[in-house]
Write a protein that holds these residues in place. Structure first.
Motif, PDB file in Angstrom:
ATOM      1  N   ARG A  51       5.594  12.783  -6.630  1.00 19.24           N
ATOM      2  CA  ARG A  51       5.965  14.091  -7.205  1.00 19.24           C
ATOM      3  C   ARG A  51       5.693  15.845  -5.982  1.00 19.24           C
ATOM      4  N   LYS A  52       4.828  15.120  -6.928  1.00 16.16           N
ATOM      5  CA  LYS A  52       3.865  16.947  -5.696  1.00 16.16           C
ATOM      6  C   LYS A  52       4.417  16.684  -3.215  1.00 16.16           C
ATOM      7  N   PHE A  53       4.848  15.653  -3.413  1.00 18.46           N
ATOM      8  CA  PHE A  53       5.570  16.022  -1.926  1.00 18.46           C
ATOM      9  C   PHE A  53       7.166  16.035  -1.907  1.00 18.46           C
ATOM     10  N   GLY A  54       7.489  16.547  -3.502  1.00 16.26           N
ATOM     11  CA  GLY A  54       8.872  17.037  -3.446  1.00 16.26           C
ATOM     12  C   GLY A  54       9.856  15.657  -3.342  1.00 16.26           C
ATOM     13  N   ALA A  55       9.615  14.786  -3.784  1.00 10.75           N
ATOM     14  CA  ALA A  55      10.769  13.217  -3.688  1.00 10.75           C
ATOM     15  C   ALA A  55      10.487  13.563  -5.212  1.00 10.75           C
ATOM     16  N   GLU A  56      11.466  12.375  -5.670  1.00 13.74           N
ATOM     17  CA  GLU A  56      11.122  11.972  -7.254  1.00 13.74           C
ATOM     18  C   GLU A  56      11.244  10.778  -6.981  1.00 13.74           C
ATOM     19  N   PRO A  57      10.080   9.653  -8.371  1.00 11.41           N
ATOM     20  CA  PRO A  57       9.808   8.297  -7.879  1.00 11.41           C
ATOM     21  C   PRO A  57      10.109   7.592  -8.498  1.00 11.41           C
ATOM     22  N   VAL A  58      11.355   6.058  -8.028  1.00 11.79           N
ATOM     23  CA  VAL A  58      11.759   4.930  -8.637  1.00 11.79           C
ATOM     24  C   VAL A  58      11.124   3.712  -8.974  1.00 11.79           C
ATOM     25  N   LEU A  59      10.397   3.592  -9.834  1.00 14.96           N
ATOM     26  CA  LEU A  59      10.373   2.390 -10.299  1.00 14.96           C
ATOM     27  C   LEU A  59      10.735   0.627 -10.213  1.00 14.96           C
ATOM     28  N   ALA A  60      10.609  -0.210  -8.507  1.00 11.01           N
ATOM     29  CA  ALA A  60      11.184  -1.345  -8.526  1.00 11.01           C
ATOM     30  C   ALA A  60      10.559  -1.948  -8.374  1.00 11.01           C
TER      31      ALA A  60
ATOM     32  N   ASP B 241       0.464  -0.624   0.152  1.00 10.30           N
ATOM     33  CA  ASP B 241      -0.041  -0.326  -0.432  1.00 10.30           C
ATOM     34  C   ASP B 241       0.591   1.200   0.356  1.00 10.30           C
ATOM     35  N   PRO B 242       1.531   0.999  -1.073  1.00 11.43           N
ATOM     36  CA  PRO B 242       2.315   3.115  -0.852  1.00 11.43           C
ATOM     37  C   PRO B 242       2.075   3.697  -1.019  1.00 11.43           C
ATOM     38  N   ASP B 243       1.087   4.146  -1.750  1.00  9.96           N
ATOM     39  CA  ASP B 243       0.664   5.733  -1.666  1.00  9.96           C
ATOM     40  C   ASP B 243       0.250   6.001  -0.500  1.00  9.96           C
ATOM     41  N   SER B 244      -0.606   5.607   0.723  1.00  8.80           N
ATOM     42  CA  SER B 244      -0.335   5.628   2.239  1.00  8.80           C
ATOM     43  C   SER B 244       0.464   6.611   2.535  1.00  8.80           C
ATOM     44  N   TYR B 245       1.890   5.775   2.627  1.00  5.17           N
ATOM     45  CA  TYR B 245       3.091   6.362   3.184  1.00  5.17           C
ATOM     46  C   TYR B 245       3.958   7.244   2.489  1.00  5.17           C
ATOM     47  N   ILE B 246       3.156   7.547   1.531  1.00  3.21           N
ATOM     48  CA  ILE B 246       4.642   8.617   0.850  1.00  3.21           C
ATOM     49  C   ILE B 246       4.642  10.013   1.142  1.00  3.21           C
ATOM     50  N   GLU B 247       3.548  10.420   1.700  1.00  3.19           N
ATOM     51  CA  GLU B 247       3.599  11.468   2.212  1.00  3.19           C
ATOM     52  C   GLU B 247       4.532  12.309   3.268  1.00  3.19           C
ATOM     53  N   ARG B 248       4.342  10.895   4.235  1.00  6.53           N
ATOM     54  CA  ARG B 248       4.783  11.229   5.388  1.00  6.53           C
ATOM     55  C   ARG B 248       6.257  10.454   4.935  1.00  6.53           C
ATOM     56  N   TYR B 249       6.443   9.636   4.788  1.00  6.16           N
ATOM     57  CA  TYR B 249       8.455   9.535   4.566  1.00  6.16           C
ATOM     58  C   TYR B 249       8.856  10.830   3.407  1.00  6.16           C
ATOM     59  N   ALA B 250       8.201  11.563   2.548  1.00  4.67           N
ATOM     60  CA  ALA B 250       8.903  12.637   1.837  1.00  4.67           C
ATOM     61  C   ALA B 250       8.839  13.647   2.553  1.00  4.67           C
ATOM     62  N   LYS B 251       8.224  13.757   3.469  1.00  3.27           N
ATOM     63  CA  LYS B 251       8.054  14.745   4.013  1.00  3.27           C
ATOM     64  C   LYS B 251       8.734  14.514   5.725  1.00  3.27           C
ATOM     65  N   LEU B 252       9.127  13.559   5.455  1.00  2.00           N
ATOM     66  CA  LEU B 252      10.236  13.034   6.883  1.00  2.00           C
ATOM     67  C   LEU B 252      11.901  12.936   6.345  1.00  2.00           C
ATOM     68  N   GLY B 253      11.796  13.425   5.109  1.00  2.00           N
ATOM     69  CA  GLY B 253      13.389  13.288   4.643  1.00  2.00           C
ATOM     70  C   GLY B 253      13.500  12.591   3.297  1.00  2.00           C
ATOM     71  N   ALA B 254      12.402  11.987   2.649  1.00  6.01           N
ATOM     72  CA  ALA B 254      13.607  11.233   1.471  1.00  6.01           C
ATOM     73  C   ALA B 254      12.979  11.940   0.319  1.00  6.01           C
ATOM     74  N   ASP B 255      14.500  11.936  -0.756  1.00  3.71           N
ATOM     75  CA  ASP B 255      14.989  12.656  -1.667  1.00  3.71           C
ATOM     76  C   ASP B 255      14.158  11.905  -2.931  1.00  3.71           C
ATOM     77  N   TYR B 256      14.105  10.208  -2.840  1.00  3.67           N
ATOM     78  CA  TYR B 256      13.516   9.524  -3.875  1.00  3.67           C
ATOM     79  C   TYR B 256      12.694   8.707  -2.680  1.00  3.67           C
ATOM     80  N   ILE B 257      11.865   8.522  -3.594  1.00 11.40           N
ATOM     81  CA  ILE B 257      10.898   6.906  -3.133  1.00 11.40           C
ATOM     82  C   ILE B 257      10.629   5.666  -4.150  1.00 11.40           C
TER      83      ILE B 257
END
Length: 227
Positions: free
Chosen positions: A111-120, A77-93
């Motif tokens: 991108r909305k929360f200021g990080a850049e996506p990586v495909l895993a 469920d990645p979408d539910s964690y993106i905002e928090r991890y981006a705001k806490l300091g993730a540059d790439y997710i």
């Protein structure tokens, strides 16, 4: 956001393999070793049967780190964690193909929360039909070469074939997307990974944090082993 300046081949540091009891000292030594960024695994207990590296540690770590941090969301469920991890300091997710219902929407959320996506991709997942359309959206692709969350595993040979196919398809399409290999990266495996097409290597227990040498010595040994 701290952008990664690419100079492949390069090495990232797996935070889950660091000495978490002495993390501040390990961060300093690791940054001085010449690595390019930190790789921060969050495993939710469902994506694999373990829990590692939650949000609290990332928040504390961010204030000590000068290099970029890639957060790897090993979760269904990645979408539910993106905002928090981006705001806490993730540059790439890094988010998993196997877990996303709408990848482009998930990338936009990152991108909305200021990080850049990586495909895993998991180690057992073959390159899908829509690989190239998604690869255009990311600076690199994270290919797991072991199952996420447990250190000490051996390289899954099928992942080498997947990396080869990803690289061939990227080259044929003229895409500059990098490929990151994560799992059992050491002086015995890194050349195989490089020959298969990877150019970013996540160092862990058997490589970058091998206790026989300093972290800088291990980083240099890894890169020298590619030649």
């Amino acid at each position: 956001m701290k952008k990664l300046i690419f100079d492949p081949p390069c090495v990232s540091a797996s935070v889950s393999c660091m000495d978490l009891l002495h993390l501040k000292e390990q961060i300093l030594e690791t940054e001085q070793s010449g690595i390019s960024f930190f790789h921060y695994d969050m495993v939710d207990g469902k994506f694999n049967h373990c829990f590692i590296l939650g949000d609290t540690l990332l928040e504390m770590m961010r204030s000590e780190v000068t290099l970029p941090i890639e957060v790897h969301l090993a979760t269904y469920d990645p979408d539910s964690y993106i905002e928090r991890y981006a705001k806490l300091g993730a540059d790439y997710i890094a988010v998993h193909y196997e877990a996303m219902k709408h990848p482009l929407k998930t990338f936009d959320l990152i991108r909305k929360f200021g990080a850049e996506p990586v495909l895993a991709f998991k180690c057992g997942t073959a390159p899908p039909d829509d690989l190239l359309s998604l690869a255009k959206e990311v600076p690199w692709i994270l290919k797991l070469t072991v199952n996420p969350g447990f250190s000490g595993q051996t390289l899954k040979k099928e992942s080498l074939l997947h990396i080869q196919e990803i690289r061939n398809r990227l080259q044929t399409a003229g895409l500059p997307t990098h490929i990151q290999a994560d799992g059992n990266v050491n002086i015995l495996t890194i050349k195989l990974l490089s020959q298969s097409g990877a150019d970013i290597f996540t160092g862990g227990t058997s490589g970058l944090f091998n206790s026989n040498n300093s972290i800088k010595q291990n980083r240099d040994l890894l890169l020298d082993s590619i030649i």
